[in-house]
Design an enzyme around this catalytic site. Structure first.
Site, PDB file in Angstrom:
ATOM      1  N   LEU B 255     -18.054  -8.091  39.679  1.00 44.72           N
ATOM      2  CA  LEU B 255     -17.020  -8.278  40.695  1.00 44.72           C
ATOM      3  C   LEU B 255     -17.220  -7.248  41.802  1.00 44.72           C
ATOM      4  O   LEU B 255     -17.114  -6.044  41.585  1.00 44.72           O
ATOM      5  CB  LEU B 255     -15.629  -8.105  40.079  1.00 44.72           C
ATOM      6  CG  LEU B 255     -15.307  -8.920  38.816  1.00 44.72           C
ATOM      7  CD1 LEU B 255     -13.886  -8.593  38.356  1.00 44.72           C
ATOM      8  CD2 LEU B 255     -15.441 -10.405  39.093  1.00 44.72           C
ATOM      9  N   ASP B 256     -17.476  -7.754  42.996  1.00 40.29           N
ATOM     10  CA  ASP B 256     -17.749  -6.863  44.120  1.00 40.29           C
ATOM     11  C   ASP B 256     -16.520  -6.014  44.473  1.00 40.29           C
ATOM     12  O   ASP B 256     -15.395  -6.529  44.543  1.00 40.29           O
ATOM     13  CB  ASP B 256     -18.157  -7.711  45.335  1.00 40.29           C
ATOM     14  CG  ASP B 256     -18.602  -6.856  46.503  1.00 40.29           C
ATOM     15  OD1 ASP B 256     -19.516  -6.030  46.321  1.00 40.29           O
ATOM     16  OD2 ASP B 256     -18.018  -7.000  47.593  1.00 40.29           O
ATOM     17  N   VAL B 258     -13.930  -3.976  43.680  1.00 40.12           N
ATOM     18  CA  VAL B 258     -12.559  -4.329  43.301  1.00 40.12           C
ATOM     19  C   VAL B 258     -11.527  -3.373  43.889  1.00 40.12           C
ATOM     20  O   VAL B 258     -10.334  -3.681  43.901  1.00 40.12           O
ATOM     21  CB  VAL B 258     -12.376  -4.407  41.760  1.00 40.12           C
ATOM     22  CG1 VAL B 258     -13.297  -5.469  41.170  1.00 40.12           C
ATOM     23  CG2 VAL B 258     -12.568  -3.065  41.100  1.00 40.12           C
ATOM     24  N   HIS B 259     -11.951  -2.215  44.391  1.00 44.77           N
ATOM     25  CA  HIS B 259     -10.994  -1.325  45.038  1.00 44.77           C
ATOM     26  C   HIS B 259     -10.487  -1.914  46.355  1.00 44.77           C
ATOM     27  O   HIS B 259      -9.560  -1.384  46.949  1.00 44.77           O
ATOM     28  CB  HIS B 259     -11.605   0.066  45.263  1.00 44.77           C
ATOM     29  CG  HIS B 259     -12.996   0.023  45.806  1.00 44.77           C
ATOM     30  ND1 HIS B 259     -14.103   0.033  45.001  1.00 44.77           N
ATOM     31  CD2 HIS B 259     -13.460  -0.055  47.066  1.00 44.77           C
ATOM     32  CE1 HIS B 259     -15.202  -0.022  45.751  1.00 44.77           C
ATOM     33  NE2 HIS B 259     -14.829  -0.080  47.002  1.00 44.77           N
ATOM     34  N   GLU B 293     -17.445  -3.531  40.246  1.00 42.87           N
ATOM     35  CA  GLU B 293     -17.849  -2.418  41.104  1.00 42.87           C
ATOM     36  C   GLU B 293     -16.568  -1.773  41.601  1.00 42.87           C
ATOM     37  O   GLU B 293     -15.713  -2.446  42.179  1.00 42.87           O
ATOM     38  CB  GLU B 293     -18.670  -2.900  42.303  1.00 42.87           C
ATOM     39  CG  GLU B 293     -19.096  -1.745  43.184  1.00 42.87           C
ATOM     40  CD  GLU B 293     -19.487  -2.143  44.613  1.00 42.87           C
ATOM     41  OE1 GLU B 293     -20.110  -1.330  45.301  1.00 42.87           O
ATOM     42  OE2 GLU B 293     -19.146  -3.271  45.053  1.00 42.87           O
ATOM     43  N   HIS B 322     -25.687   9.125  42.646  1.00 43.23           N
ATOM     44  CA  HIS B 322     -25.532  10.125  43.700  1.00 43.23           C
ATOM     45  C   HIS B 322     -26.058  11.480  43.225  1.00 43.23           C
ATOM     46  O   HIS B 322     -26.694  12.221  43.985  1.00 43.23           O
ATOM     47  CB  HIS B 322     -24.064  10.248  44.122  1.00 43.23           C
ATOM     48  CG  HIS B 322     -23.464   8.938  44.558  1.00 43.23           C
ATOM     49  ND1 HIS B 322     -24.211   7.894  45.032  1.00 43.23           N
ATOM     50  CD2 HIS B 322     -22.171   8.508  44.582  1.00 43.23           C
ATOM     51  CE1 HIS B 322     -23.418   6.866  45.338  1.00 43.23           C
ATOM     52  NE2 HIS B 322     -22.168   7.221  45.059  1.00 43.23           N
ATOM     53  N   ASP B 387     -27.166  -1.706  47.579  1.00 47.55           N
ATOM     54  CA  ASP B 387     -26.399  -0.928  48.548  1.00 47.55           C
ATOM     55  C   ASP B 387     -27.051   0.419  48.831  1.00 47.55           C
ATOM     56  O   ASP B 387     -27.073   0.873  49.970  1.00 47.55           O
ATOM     57  CB  ASP B 387     -24.988  -0.652  47.989  1.00 47.55           C
ATOM     58  CG  ASP B 387     -23.952  -1.562  48.601  1.00 47.55           C
ATOM     59  OD1 ASP B 387     -24.158  -1.994  49.752  1.00 47.55           O
ATOM     60  OD2 ASP B 387     -22.949  -1.835  47.933  1.00 47.55           O
ATOM     61  N   GLN B 388     -27.520   1.049  47.797  1.00 45.79           N
ATOM     62  CA  GLN B 388     -28.021   2.405  47.987  1.00 45.79           C
ATOM     63  C   GLN B 388     -29.341   2.404  48.751  1.00 45.79           C
ATOM     64  O   GLN B 388     -29.665   3.382  49.429  1.00 45.79           O
ATOM     65  CB  GLN B 388     -28.164   3.116  46.635  1.00 45.79           C
ATOM     66  CG  GLN B 388     -26.826   3.294  45.917  1.00 45.79           C
ATOM     67  CD  GLN B 388     -25.809   4.077  46.734  1.00 45.79           C
ATOM     68  OE1 GLN B 388     -26.170   4.837  47.642  1.00 45.79           O
ATOM     69  NE2 GLN B 388     -24.528   3.886  46.434  1.00 45.79           N
ATOM     70  N   ASN B 391     -28.122   0.914  52.387  1.00 45.28           N
ATOM     71  CA  ASN B 391     -27.289   1.843  53.139  1.00 45.28           C
ATOM     72  C   ASN B 391     -28.112   2.902  53.849  1.00 45.28           C
ATOM     73  O   ASN B 391     -27.581   3.695  54.614  1.00 45.28           O
ATOM     74  CB  ASN B 391     -26.275   2.536  52.227  1.00 45.28           C
ATOM     75  CG  ASN B 391     -25.071   1.651  51.982  1.00 45.28           C
ATOM     76  OD1 ASN B 391     -24.860   0.671  52.696  1.00 45.28           O
ATOM     77  ND2 ASN B 391     -24.289   1.997  50.983  1.00 45.28           N
TER      78      ASN B 391
END
Lengths: 542, 542
Positions: B255-256, B258-259, B293, B322, B387-388, B391
């Site tokens: 799930l992309d 979710v925040h 996510e 990270h 993404d990493q 980005n």
């Protein structure tokens, strides 16, 4: 934060003001004005001075302007004027014997200090406490006392949540009231407002990012509880909650409209407030109640932290009110549209939340979740509260338009509930004076906006009362809200009050009514009959 | 909702369109256009027709305009053109023996269909599956396939989440891929985007209140998951999740972000998605994984419903990435500022969440909560993901700027973790082709806005890469992202791939590495030494 008396007698100021590089503390030492640049570190500014009595006025100067302290404990001259040093720990308490009131014995009496008595002060409440005790009430719940503009306000326009309202008698007055209540055998709950600040005298944004554009509330930008620099904002309200319990001996808090507290973080603010307050309760070995007002019908609020609940001890369950009103008074506008069947009332008895996942035609979505098996004393129900009366255009009380029998039936419906009952001041004797919305702002534009907004609010709620609204700003509106205290003389009033007292006595003494778990309710054949069974074995019919 | 084949062979259309009184279904029966006013009831519009083969084009006509079906299963001609009837249940499956992959055996391989192979189709993925199986991967995770504008997109601009992208091969192509994966012994996870819809071809607001002004996301108004009329919007995504698992045999969902799903109600959407999907999993007696996510470091996401958790099976834990990047590649801009110490990496091994309540200087608040004792296979870690890499301004891969030893060390750090590892396609052999952001919008204003927005996004993230960004809209940018598949020939590539394979074999066979609970990590004296102990009794040093 604030001006705190130190063990050596000096006063230390701590101000969170990350938005400003330099803050000057201005102190009026006797008639002399003294200025001092505060030392800043990581957004906090500090100063310390000796030989200052309580009552000493001070202000924070930023960019040439003076502001009261966001954490002021006392505002003797109102929201726009300097703060005053106040040391709550110097109060001499007489409540060492006080043990608090367990949750399942709570009978709450909501009162507004300004209109509860002709004088409108904390001190004037004290002589009335024995009558409340005699009635069977076990806790008073005081509408918000954080300093607000002027002397007339429900309390939800407060801007200085650490400072008990000056016109009520300030912090010492509140301490005297709590002390007297405890001696009279009554607990004190305080209504606190952490979801917004009032529109006048709100200087918070001069100091820090107290607000966020991320979420909108009916009052504008939400309080910043999960954005950048939100930790000190959270701490500001957590410390406030702790202050009332620790320094003012309050037995609990009522958190205003927590559905407008936006916090998506992994550690919810409500859980942190609850944990901090309960730590004090544990240390003092007395029960402390933290009760949320929420329209979300969300059991997570009152689940324990082990279950990732917020750990609050209670939550308002307003739907009981709506069911009773819709049935007995025929209310059918606005949110009352979603209530009105006797089945709804039966569900309110049995399962408390009427919308526990059902579709709500007013919200236009499914709403709520079931509370499951749970001590019903965690749920607070009422047939009147400040909002439900004040949300009527005229703020008129049910005694003026409902028959005696209907009022007596409503009383019975309330007090047969297994949930914690809450009365609104005067309800017990059928007070006929209204409780309209009132305020005393100083800003003309704001006054005009409030008058206009009040009208629009009624329209948006879907209420179509045609009458002219009382002017919220008029002193007469405020005066009209004062209790008549007319029950000893009035025949009807006396009878109603006796019914409240008798039923409250029965709740205390009669085992099926003391039971906080077992309730069944089912409509009987016929139009308006409901069988409510309480307890196990025994039963009674309403 | 959508055009669903009925048991009798007819097709029934159901459309939720409360904003419109009348909807006309337009069907192209062979070359002939046929129109029919749908019957409406409570916001739903229905129609039924017989004798229609799969592939029949149809559209909904509202106010004279034709739109594709929000729940279209097939868009053979792109996002702006009519939908096509597709009956997923007619597919002939060959995976009856498939048992799924238990959570603690997941090794995820994230791939983007459009650039994984020169052809860029579902079918072209199939011949590559044995090599992934041989590598030690147990599940492929497919970047979003919901129909998006044009043929080049990461997938996060999809507007028709029920329709597998036409240029990839449409729904039948996806079914063939899943079927083949299961026969090859690989699970299939699908990345689904429920927090926003793409900017082009988004006609949802013609039909219903899919969006709300109440909350803002980086993509504009949030999806309406708790406002009026939100039930059908919630059902739209819940049914979508179920469709992929039931009709496409997917083994789970990612799930992309979710925040960015805002839902303050008492029954969180994520919990409802989880419950609905797990009900299917139970029926089919195979494990289904629902992995979020989230950047919130919130253990409630993966706690069971009994604990008022959302009941998801897993959550991404990006902080491991990270930490590793900041230490090995020296990244120190944007959110990497908050990482970089060897202690952080030790915490990432031991407690997974580095920010588990600590103050984050980047977020400027305390962040997260501890996950406590818990099966680490619920946490997904990586050293690369779409993404990493994307980005980075150029989307350049670490193989082009990190030494072989550092790349090998990173691989070791990843695969020694007790958490579920995820690889990004090509990582295993040190792919040197970039993975930049790319798209193929049709609207010139939008294209210009994306070019501008992309630049501004890097600035707002705090990244100060000076290079000129690749043009996201250019076909060459998309082409540059295609995997080279150069590992069999390249010496370094082959060695790196062997290391991945050997360590994945060790994770499968060696008991301390199979352990998903016990991990200790502590920095050793010296600059950059970390002792990681895995399992009980045995230990090893990295």
């Amino acid at each position: 934060v604030g001006a705190l008396r130190q063990p050596d007698g000096s006063v230390e100021w701590t101000l969170w003001a990350p938005l400003t590089k330099q803050v000057t503390l201005v102190v009026w030492r006797e008639a002399e004005r003294q200025s001092q640049v505060m030392t800043g570190c990581e957004g906090y500014h500090r100063a310390r001075l000796t030989n200052l009595p309580d009552g000493t006025r001070y202000a924070y100067q930023v960019d040439g302007q003076q502001y009261p302290d966001p954490a002021s404990r006392s505002q003797p001259d109102g929201v726009h004027e300097p703060s005053a040093v106040y040391s709550p720990e110097r109060f001499e308490w007489h409540d060492a014997e006080w043990q608090g009131v367990p949750r399942d014995e709570l009978v709450i009496y909501e009162l507004h200090v300004g209109t509860f008595t002709p004088q409108g002060t904390f001190d004037a409440v004290i002589p009335r406490l024995p009558a409340l005790k005699e009635l069977g009430v076990t806790a008073i719940e005081i509408m918000p006392v954080g300093q607000f503009p002027g002397g007339r306000n429900w309390g939800y326009d407060g801007v200085l949540p650490y400072a008990a309202q000056n016109t009520y008698g300030g912090p010492a007055g509140l301490q005297r009231l709590v002390d007297a209540a405890h001696q009279a055998g009554l607990a004190v709950l305080l209504d606190v407002v952490y979801n917004h600040f009032g529109p006048e005298g709100n200087y918070l944004s001069k100091f820090g990012p107290y607000f966020t554009h991320a979420y909108h509330t009916p009052w504008g930008d939400a309080v910043n509880f999960d954005g950048p620099d939100s930790d000190p904002v959270r701490q500001y309200v957590i410390d406030n909650a702790c202050m009332w319990v620790r320094d003012f001996h309050c037995d609990g808090l009522r958190l205003d409209a927590v559905h407008a507290i936006y916090d998506f973080g992994a550690r919810p603010l409500l859980a942190e407030i609850s944990a901090a307050v309960q730590a004090i309760a544990k240390e003092q070995t007395r029960p402390v109640h933290v009760i949320a007002e929420s329209d979300q019908n969300d059991p997570r609020l009152i689940d324990p932290p082990e279950k990732y609940g917020f750990g609050l001890t209670g939550v308002w369950a307003d739907e009981f009110h709506h069911c009773v009103r819709a049935l007995l008074a025929g209310d059918n506008q606005g949110y009352f549209q979603a209530f009105g069947s006797i089945d709804d009332l039966a569900q309110a008895y049995e399962r408390v939340f009427v919308y526990d996942g059902r579709y709500s035609s007013v919200r236009k979505r499914r709403h709520g979740a079931p509370i499951g098996v749970r001590d019903r004393s965690q749920l607070v129900v009422c047939i009147h509260n400040h909002d439900q009366i004040g949300n009527r255009a005229l703020g008129d009380r049910s005694a003026t338009y409902l028959s005696e029998n209907i009022q007596r039936l409503a009383c019975g419906l309330l007090l047969i509930s297994p949930c914690t009952p809450m009365l609104f001041m005067g309800e017990e004797y059928g007070e006929r004076n209204p409780f309209p919305f009132f305020c005393s702002f100083g800003d003309d534009n704001l006054i005009a906006a409030v008058r206009k907004g009040r009208r629009e609010e009624f329209a948006s709620l879907g209420f179509a009362w045609g009458e002219e609204l009382p002017d919220p700003q008029a002193e007469a509106t405020f005066e009209s809200a004062k209790l008549s205290w007319a029950w000893p003389s009035g025949e009807f009033s006396g009878r109603l009050r006796k019914l409240y007292r008798d039923l409250l006595t029965a709740r205390k003494k009669w085992r099926p009514l003391k039971d906080r778990q077992h309730t069944t309710a089912r409509p009987l054949p016929g139009d308006a009959l409901l069988l409510v069974e309480r307890g196990t074995g025994d039963s009674l019919v309403a």
